[in-house]
Design a protein around this motif. Structure first.
Motif, PDB file in Angstrom:
ATOM      1  N   MET A   1       0.841  -1.201   0.000  1.00 17.43           N
ATOM      2  CA  MET A   1       0.000   0.000   0.000  1.00 17.43           C
ATOM      3  C   MET A   1       0.876   1.251   0.000  1.00 17.43           C
ATOM      4  O   MET A   1       1.812   1.355   0.780  1.00 17.43           O
ATOM      5  CB  MET A   1      -0.866   0.029   1.261  1.00 17.43           C
ATOM      6  N   SER A   2       0.601   2.146  -0.867  1.00 17.80           N
ATOM      7  CA  SER A   2       1.305   3.424  -0.858  1.00 17.80           C
ATOM      8  C   SER A   2       0.272   4.515  -0.610  1.00 17.80           C
ATOM      9  O   SER A   2      -0.530   4.834  -1.470  1.00 17.80           O
ATOM     10  CB  SER A   2       2.009   3.647  -2.200  1.00 17.80           C
ATOM     11  N   ASP A   3       0.300   5.062   0.576  1.00 17.64           N
ATOM     12  CA  ASP A   3      -0.754   5.984   0.982  1.00 17.64           C
ATOM     13  C   ASP A   3      -0.164   7.351   1.286  1.00 17.64           C
ATOM     14  O   ASP A   3       1.009   7.472   1.547  1.00 17.64           O
ATOM     15  CB  ASP A   3      -1.434   5.475   2.255  1.00 17.64           C
ATOM     16  N   SER A   4      -1.019   8.360   1.271  1.00 16.92           N
ATOM     17  CA  SER A   4      -0.544   9.685   1.665  1.00 16.92           C
ATOM     18  C   SER A   4      -0.635   9.832   3.176  1.00 16.92           C
ATOM     19  O   SER A   4      -1.618   9.433   3.803  1.00 16.92           O
ATOM     20  CB  SER A   4      -1.373  10.760   0.966  1.00 16.92           C
TER      21      SER A   4
ATOM     22  N   GLN B   1      -4.511  10.234   3.864  1.00 15.73           N
ATOM     23  CA  GLN B   1      -5.233   9.071   4.384  1.00 15.73           C
ATOM     24  C   GLN B   1      -4.918   8.836   5.848  1.00 15.73           C
ATOM     25  O   GLN B   1      -5.781   8.465   6.635  1.00 15.73           O
ATOM     26  CB  GLN B   1      -4.845   7.823   3.584  1.00 15.73           C
ATOM     27  N   HIS B   2      -3.644   9.032   6.178  1.00 13.23           N
ATOM     28  CA  HIS B   2      -3.201   8.802   7.549  1.00 13.23           C
ATOM     29  C   HIS B   2      -2.582  10.071   8.111  1.00 13.23           C
ATOM     30  O   HIS B   2      -1.904  10.805   7.378  1.00 13.23           O
ATOM     31  CB  HIS B   2      -2.155   7.681   7.591  1.00 13.23           C
ATOM     32  N   GLY B   3      -2.812  10.312   9.387  1.00 12.30           N
ATOM     33  CA  GLY B   3      -2.230  11.481  10.058  1.00 12.30           C
ATOM     34  C   GLY B   3      -1.548  11.042  11.338  1.00 12.30           C
ATOM     35  O   GLY B   3      -2.086  10.212  12.079  1.00 12.30           O
TER      36      GLY B   3
ATOM     37  N   MET C   1      -3.978  -2.634  13.073  1.00 13.91           N
ATOM     38  CA  MET C   1      -4.811  -1.424  13.040  1.00 13.91           C
ATOM     39  C   MET C   1      -4.846  -0.817  11.645  1.00 13.91           C
ATOM     40  O   MET C   1      -5.883  -0.354  11.182  1.00 13.91           O
ATOM     41  CB  MET C   1      -4.267  -0.405  14.043  1.00 13.91           C
ATOM     42  N   HIS C   2      -3.687  -0.808  10.989  1.00 15.30           N
ATOM     43  CA  HIS C   2      -3.599  -0.265   9.639  1.00 15.30           C
ATOM     44  C   HIS C   2      -4.545  -1.028   8.699  1.00 15.30           C
ATOM     45  O   HIS C   2      -5.311  -0.439   7.933  1.00 15.30           O
ATOM     46  CB  HIS C   2      -2.148  -0.376   9.161  1.00 15.30           C
ATOM     47  N   GLN C   3      -4.502  -2.352   8.812  1.00 13.46           N
ATOM     48  CA  GLN C   3      -5.366  -3.181   7.973  1.00 13.46           C
ATOM     49  C   GLN C   3      -6.838  -2.864   8.241  1.00 13.46           C
ATOM     50  O   GLN C   3      -7.641  -2.730   7.315  1.00 13.46           O
ATOM     51  CB  GLN C   3      -5.042  -4.654   8.242  1.00 13.46           C
TER      52      GLN C   3
ATOM     53  N   ALA D   1      -8.102  -0.102   9.364  1.00 19.27           N
ATOM     54  CA  ALA D   1      -8.442   1.234   8.863  1.00 19.27           C
ATOM     55  C   ALA D   1      -8.792   1.173   7.371  1.00 19.27           C
ATOM     56  O   ALA D   1      -9.739   1.825   6.915  1.00 19.27           O
ATOM     57  CB  ALA D   1      -7.291   2.206   9.097  1.00 19.27           C
ATOM     58  N   HIS D   2      -8.040   0.371   6.608  1.00 19.52           N
ATOM     59  CA  HIS D   2      -8.361   0.255   5.178  1.00 19.52           C
ATOM     60  C   HIS D   2      -9.603  -0.585   4.949  1.00 19.52           C
ATOM     61  O   HIS D   2     -10.423  -0.292   4.075  1.00 19.52           O
ATOM     62  CB  HIS D   2      -7.157  -0.314   4.414  1.00 19.52           C
ATOM     63  N   GLU D   3      -9.778  -1.623   5.771  1.00 18.10           N
ATOM     64  CA  GLU D   3     -10.965  -2.480   5.605  1.00 18.10           C
ATOM     65  C   GLU D   3     -12.251  -1.729   5.948  1.00 18.10           C
ATOM     66  O   GLU D   3     -13.266  -1.874   5.262  1.00 18.10           O
ATOM     67  CB  GLU D   3     -10.834  -3.709   6.518  1.00 18.10           C
TER      68      GLU D   3
ATOM     69  N   GLU E   1       5.088   1.405   9.180  1.00 16.25           N
ATOM     70  CA  GLU E   1       3.812   0.766   8.871  1.00 16.25           C
ATOM     71  C   GLU E   1       2.859   1.757   8.206  1.00 16.25           C
ATOM     72  O   GLU E   1       2.252   1.459   7.171  1.00 16.25           O
ATOM     73  CB  GLU E   1       3.183   0.209  10.158  1.00 16.25           C
ATOM     74  N   VAL E   2       2.726   2.914   8.790  1.00 18.75           N
ATOM     75  CA  VAL E   2       1.804   3.919   8.258  1.00 18.75           C
ATOM     76  C   VAL E   2       2.178   4.295   6.830  1.00 18.75           C
ATOM     77  O   VAL E   2       1.311   4.484   5.978  1.00 18.75           O
ATOM     78  CB  VAL E   2       1.813   5.179   9.159  1.00 18.75           C
ATOM     79  N   THR E   3       3.480   4.395   6.570  1.00 17.04           N
ATOM     80  CA  THR E   3       3.926   4.873   5.261  1.00 17.04           C
ATOM     81  C   THR E   3       4.182   3.747   4.266  1.00 17.04           C
ATOM     82  O   THR E   3       4.705   3.982   3.192  1.00 17.04           O
ATOM     83  CB  THR E   3       5.200   5.735   5.401  1.00 17.04           C
TER      84      THR E   3
HETATM   85 ZN    ZN Z   1      -2.495   2.769   4.584  1.00 16.60          ZN
END
Ligand code: ZN
Ligand code: ZN
Length: 395
Positions: free
Chosen positions: A1-4, A124-126, A284-286, A288-290, A320-322
């Protein structure tokens, strides 16, 4: 996953400093950011770093009593006053410190910025690793916390229109301030996994604390036995968090990632490793996307080994977040820098060499065969019994 991802950071956040000898040492944040930078984590595509802006009084007062905010502003001149004691200051945990209001408002503002970026879709994540000060109450400082930045950020989200916010707190201490702020509010599900109040501050966080009024069933607590290790800690997480969150269907997840569950932490008595901790971050990351299109606000929290634990644990969180985990050895340039900043021997490896996997949750709870497993599974079952029925889940 490549998220902002928006990471709110500036060195000014290390001014949150209770003074020499206090266990909450701001250098832990400096060393975390330095380690993440030396591994290239903060330079990844999609990562933006923004400086914090102080939370205004009306934002702080979404959670805090205006009279308390007023006192925090003048506290450095009122150190010895009767009011200082009434507002929770003046003991060893919560000394009054210089620029206390200004710095605490910056920490809180940083969490609100992270939440606002996620809610608006700008990121997406802060992330605000200086935040997660989960013990502060409406009108009282507690447990090193002046303003309750997670609660203020959540209240800000509600004000912006959020209807369902899940707060997941894996700090070793009970997230009592955040729980109290939303105890009767069904829009906020608070879930806290922590060492039992029998052996650790603040002495609350029992399974029967499930919320009140309209909020009944929207607080969940798992009180873990002292000595709980990675496998059992993740087993408890897996047995409680995913089902509750899937039933609740949050629009955004706010996580408090206090890393004082680590076996080296000097204040608490759990037995986790950075490998177990990063496995929880991945879960938790998973989720959040689910569940909510990746809307995930990541806050710091406790963590009192500023050299061996916090920089690695939260670099794993940032990794993980990035988008991708980091492994291998700790860069030599960071070890040199860390040695200049704090006493002690910096770690060689980014991991503790543990498996970071859970003891299976699908085994019948009472079939647990570890030495403390009976106590752990009784704790898990008590939490499920207390709250699952309120969400039409089978305990
Ligand atoms: Zn993500
Ligand atoms: Zn803690």
């Amino acid at each position: 996953m490549s998220d902002s991802t928006l990471v709110v950071w500036d060195e000014v956040l290390t001014d949150y400093d209770h003074g020499p000898g206090h266990p909450l040492r701001p250098v832990r944040l400096d060393l975390t950011i330095a380690l993440a930078r030396s591994l290239g984590v903060l330079q990844r595509p999609g990562v933006t770093i923004a400086a914090p802006q102080a939370a205004a009084d009306d934002v702080l007062e979404l959670v805090h009593d205006p009279a308390y905010v007023g006192f925090v502003k003048v506290a450095p001149d009122e150190v010895m006053s009767r009011l200082a004691l009434r507002y929770g200051f003046g003991n060893g945990d919560n000394p009054v410190f210089e620029r206390m209001h200004e710095t605490s408002a910056l920490v809180t503002g940083a969490s609100v910025q992270a939440a606002a970026a996620v809610w608006s879709g700008r990121a997406q994540h802060g992330v605000n690793l200086s935040g997660g000060l989960h013990h502060a109450m409406r009108d009282r400082a507690s447990g090193f916390c002046v303003y309750d930045d997670p609660a203020v950020a959540i209240a800000w989200l509600l004000g912006a229109g959020a209807q369902r916010v899940a707060y997941v707190d894996v700090d070793v201490h009970h997230g009592d301030g955040v729980q109290a702020a939303f105890y009767d509010d069904p829009r906020v599900l608070t879930v806290s996994l922590h060492e039992s109040g029998r052996t650790l501050f603040p002495g609350t966080g029992w399974p029967d604390e499930i919320g009140s009024g309209a909020g009944t069933g929207f607080a969940a607590n798992v009180a873990l036995p002292a000595g709980t290790d990675d496998g059992r800690w993740l087993r408890a997480y897996d047995a409680v968090v995913p089902e509750l969150l899937r039933a609740f269907r949050p629009q955004v997840i706010v996580s408090q990632l206090g890393c004082d569950t680590h076996r080296l932490d000097p204040l608490a008595h759990l037995n986790c490793t950075v490998d177990g901790q990063r496995a929880a971050y991945a879960r938790m990351h998973q989720l959040a996307h689910e569940l909510c299109d990746g809307r995930w606000v990541v806050l710091g929290g406790g963590g009192y080994d500023p050299l061996a634990v916090v920089p690695r644990a939260w670099t794993h969180a940032l990794a993980e977040v990035t988008g991708a985990r980091v492994d291998g050895t700790v860069p030599e340039e960071w070890r040199d820098y860390a040695t200049q900043r704090v006493d002690g021997t910096p770690p060689d490896s980014l991991t503790d060499g543990a498996s970071g996997s859970a003891s299976p949750v699908d085994a019948p709870a009472r079939a647990w065969d570890g030495p403390d497993g009976g106590a752990l599974d009784r704790a898990i079952q008590a939490s499920r019994d207390a709250v699952f029925g309120h969400h039409d889940l089978v305990a």
